[in-house]
Design an enzyme around this catalytic site. Structure first.
Site: not given
Length: 224
Positions: A45, A139
């Site tokens: 990570c 949206d």
């Protein structure tokens, strides 16, 4: 239940390295990439967060906001950022959520609803399902879900490629073929009749089979 493409991305409030946010308000009319990592100070990570910081201008130019998440507190994110900059050359330049109560991880189906306790005593293996990428549209609908194993670094160039396709196909009745890159030919969507397609593409199309109709990529303009 796991979130599916087309589901509304759950709204939430959370503390981040850039202050407290309400997710849908923060998103506004932008696209977003929400990506998670199992714990701070983990090697794979570390490389991912540094690379994402490096290419963040590419997301900005597409009107895409970036936000990270782990169950570590915000203070740990800030400490980890120094390591990321030192080892990768770039510090995170996007907010990172401190999901210490596991709320967001649960909402997005990355940890079981029964998860509780002190997040700092959990190991990365305890959180190994928290290796996801969600692309969310203006949206507030989920457009893409990617889930990676612990040992495989994520390909954020591929995420950009998919976003290019999503933004193109959201504005035009086309689909993108395998290995498509920005500027390549596209396929007229199967939902479009030949009669309708003739109005949009009066010069016709290449059709190696009746169900494959190939045309040049239409122009796509993304709201800045």
């Amino acid at each position: 239940m796991a979130l599916q493409i087309g589901d509304t991305a759950p709204d939430f409030e959370a503390d981040t390295t850039e202050g407290r946010i309400k997710f849908h308000d923060w998103l506004g009319d932008s696209w977003a990439v929400l990506f998670s990592h199992p714990r701070d100070f983990t090697p794979v990570c570390t490389t991912e967060l540094g690379y994402l910081a490096k290419i963040k201008p590419d997301f900005d130019s597409r009107n895409v906001k970036v936000i990270g998440l782990s169950v570590d507190p915000v203070e740990n994110h800030e400490k980890w950022s120094k390591d990321i900059e030192e080892t990768q050359g770039y510090a995170p330049n996007y907010p990172m959520i401190g999901d210490v109560d596991f709320n967001v991880s649960k909402l997005y189906g990355m940890l079981p609803a029964s998860t509780s306790g002190d997040p700092l005593v959990r190991t990365p293996a305890d959180n190994q399902t928290v290796r996801n990428v969600f692309v969310i549209g203006p949206d507030k609908k989920i457009k893409l879900v990617l889930v990676y194993p612990m040992t495989t670094g994520r390909n954020f160039d591929e995420v950009l490629r998919v976003i290019d396709s999503l933004q193109l196909t959201a504005n035009h009745k086309v689909a993108t073929p395998a290995q498509w890159q920005q500027g390549d030919n596209v396929i007229i969507a199967g939902s479009v009749s030949n009669e309708e397609a003739e109005k949009t593409y009066p010069d016709g199309w290449e059709s190696p089979k009746p169900y494959i109709r190939i045309v040049p990529q239409p122009d796509v303009k993304v709201k800045a």
